[in-house]
Design a protein around this motif. Structure first.
Motif, PDB file in Angstrom:
ATOM      1  N   HIS A 118      58.898  63.082  35.112  1.00  0.00           N
ATOM      2  CA  HIS A 118      57.713  63.816  35.533  1.00  0.00           C
ATOM      3  C   HIS A 118      57.171  63.409  36.707  1.00  0.00           C
ATOM      4  O   HIS A 118      56.735  64.447  37.582  1.00  0.00           O
ATOM      5  CB  HIS A 118      56.508  63.609  34.349  1.00  0.00           C
ATOM      6  CG  HIS A 118      55.420  64.303  34.444  1.00  0.00           C
ATOM      7  ND1 HIS A 118      54.299  63.571  35.078  1.00  0.00           N
ATOM      8  CD2 HIS A 118      54.908  65.629  34.586  1.00  0.00           C
ATOM      9  CE1 HIS A 118      53.180  64.538  35.188  1.00  0.00           C
ATOM     10  NE2 HIS A 118      53.564  65.771  34.900  1.00  0.00           N
ATOM     11  N   ALA A 119      57.217  62.083  37.207  1.00  0.00           N
ATOM     12  CA  ALA A 119      56.602  61.899  38.542  1.00  0.00           C
ATOM     13  C   ALA A 119      57.492  62.358  39.598  1.00  0.00           C
ATOM     14  O   ALA A 119      56.995  62.713  40.689  1.00  0.00           O
ATOM     15  CB  ALA A 119      56.409  60.236  38.622  1.00  0.00           C
ATOM     16  N   PHE A 147      59.322  52.663  39.443  1.00  0.00           N
ATOM     17  CA  PHE A 147      59.032  51.786  38.972  1.00  0.00           C
ATOM     18  C   PHE A 147      57.599  51.613  38.287  1.00  0.00           C
ATOM     19  O   PHE A 147      57.456  50.976  37.145  1.00  0.00           O
ATOM     20  CB  PHE A 147      59.124  50.617  39.755  1.00  0.00           C
ATOM     21  CG  PHE A 147      60.607  50.014  40.185  1.00  0.00           C
ATOM     22  CD1 PHE A 147      61.478  49.530  39.385  1.00  0.00           C
ATOM     23  CD2 PHE A 147      61.179  50.416  41.616  1.00  0.00           C
ATOM     24  CE1 PHE A 147      62.852  48.971  39.571  1.00  0.00           C
ATOM     25  CE2 PHE A 147      62.338  50.021  41.924  1.00  0.00           C
ATOM     26  CZ  PHE A 147      62.993  49.656  40.981  1.00  0.00           C
ATOM     27  N   PHE A 148      57.024  52.507  38.661  1.00  0.00           N
ATOM     28  CA  PHE A 148      55.448  52.656  38.179  1.00  0.00           C
ATOM     29  C   PHE A 148      54.987  54.318  38.521  1.00  0.00           C
ATOM     30  O   PHE A 148      54.303  54.341  39.288  1.00  0.00           O
ATOM     31  CB  PHE A 148      54.488  51.893  39.148  1.00  0.00           C
ATOM     32  CG  PHE A 148      54.807  50.380  38.970  1.00  0.00           C
ATOM     33  CD1 PHE A 148      54.595  49.449  37.760  1.00  0.00           C
ATOM     34  CD2 PHE A 148      55.130  49.653  40.096  1.00  0.00           C
ATOM     35  CE1 PHE A 148      54.802  48.186  37.898  1.00  0.00           C
ATOM     36  CE2 PHE A 148      55.538  48.224  40.330  1.00  0.00           C
ATOM     37  CZ  PHE A 148      55.419  47.658  38.945  1.00  0.00           C
ATOM     38  N   PRO A 149      55.645  55.013  37.481  1.00  0.00           N
ATOM     39  CA  PRO A 149      55.378  56.421  37.621  1.00  0.00           C
ATOM     40  C   PRO A 149      53.931  56.712  37.771  1.00  0.00           C
ATOM     41  O   PRO A 149      53.427  57.847  38.358  1.00  0.00           O
ATOM     42  CB  PRO A 149      55.951  57.172  36.403  1.00  0.00           C
ATOM     43  CG  PRO A 149      57.046  55.920  35.919  1.00  0.00           C
ATOM     44  CD  PRO A 149      56.266  54.852  36.465  1.00  0.00           C
ATOM     45  N   LEU A 197      46.829  61.784  33.747  1.00  0.00           N
ATOM     46  CA  LEU A 197      46.836  61.488  32.389  1.00  0.00           C
ATOM     47  C   LEU A 197      48.002  61.933  31.696  1.00  0.00           C
ATOM     48  O   LEU A 197      48.559  61.299  30.570  1.00  0.00           O
ATOM     49  CB  LEU A 197      45.517  62.189  31.608  1.00  0.00           C
ATOM     50  CG  LEU A 197      44.347  61.686  32.230  1.00  0.00           C
ATOM     51  CD1 LEU A 197      43.283  62.645  31.854  1.00  0.00           C
ATOM     52  CD2 LEU A 197      44.017  60.291  32.039  1.00  0.00           C
ATOM     53  N   LEU A 198      48.767  63.070  31.984  1.00  0.00           N
ATOM     54  CA  LEU A 198      49.846  63.436  31.116  1.00  0.00           C
ATOM     55  C   LEU A 198      50.980  62.508  31.442  1.00  0.00           C
ATOM     56  O   LEU A 198      51.874  61.967  30.696  1.00  0.00           O
ATOM     57  CB  LEU A 198      50.212  64.757  31.959  1.00  0.00           C
ATOM     58  CG  LEU A 198      51.582  65.455  30.870  1.00  0.00           C
ATOM     59  CD1 LEU A 198      51.600  65.467  29.357  1.00  0.00           C
ATOM     60  CD2 LEU A 198      51.727  66.727  31.799  1.00  0.00           C
ATOM     61  N   ASN A 199      51.139  62.217  32.707  1.00  0.00           N
ATOM     62  CA  ASN A 199      52.042  60.871  33.021  1.00  0.00           C
ATOM     63  C   ASN A 199      52.010  59.624  32.298  1.00  0.00           C
ATOM     64  O   ASN A 199      52.762  59.082  31.950  1.00  0.00           O
ATOM     65  CB  ASN A 199      52.168  60.710  34.606  1.00  0.00           C
ATOM     66  CG  ASN A 199      53.152  60.173  34.985  1.00  0.00           C
ATOM     67  OD1 ASN A 199      53.365  58.835  35.015  1.00  0.00           O
ATOM     68  ND2 ASN A 199      54.525  60.845  35.162  1.00  0.00           N
ATOM     69  N   ILE A 200      50.763  59.343  32.266  1.00  0.00           N
ATOM     70  CA  ILE A 200      50.404  58.073  31.565  1.00  0.00           C
ATOM     71  C   ILE A 200      50.803  58.131  29.879  1.00  0.00           C
ATOM     72  O   ILE A 200      51.591  57.305  29.387  1.00  0.00           O
ATOM     73  CB  ILE A 200      49.103  57.492  31.659  1.00  0.00           C
ATOM     74  CG1 ILE A 200      48.842  57.326  32.955  1.00  0.00           C
ATOM     75  CG2 ILE A 200      48.673  56.315  30.390  1.00  0.00           C
ATOM     76  CD1 ILE A 200      47.166  56.872  33.011  1.00  0.00           C
TER      77      ILE A 200
END
Length: 57
Positions: A45-46, A12-14, A29-32
């Motif tokens: 990714h998460a 729900f919130f990676p 930062l990459l995940n954002i």
């Protein structure tokens, strides 16, 4: 933190799941960026980050 809670966060919130798993850094930062591009890339990714060090068996 419980694995179930981390998996639910990753779905729900990676970015929050990555922050809890690896801390503030390049992976966060990459995940954002991935999450902004779409929900699925950020989630994959998460989940990958949380399970990359686990043995397959």
């Amino acid at each position: 933190m419980s694995s179930l809670i981390r998996i639910l966060l990753a779905i729900f919130f990676p970015p929050i799941a990555v922050l809890v798993t690896t801390g503030f850094g390049l992976q966060f930062l990459l995940n954002i960026v991935l999450w902004i591009l779409g929900w699925l890339p950020g989630t994959v990714h998460a989940l990958w980050l949380m399970n990359r060090d686990r043995p397959l068996v």
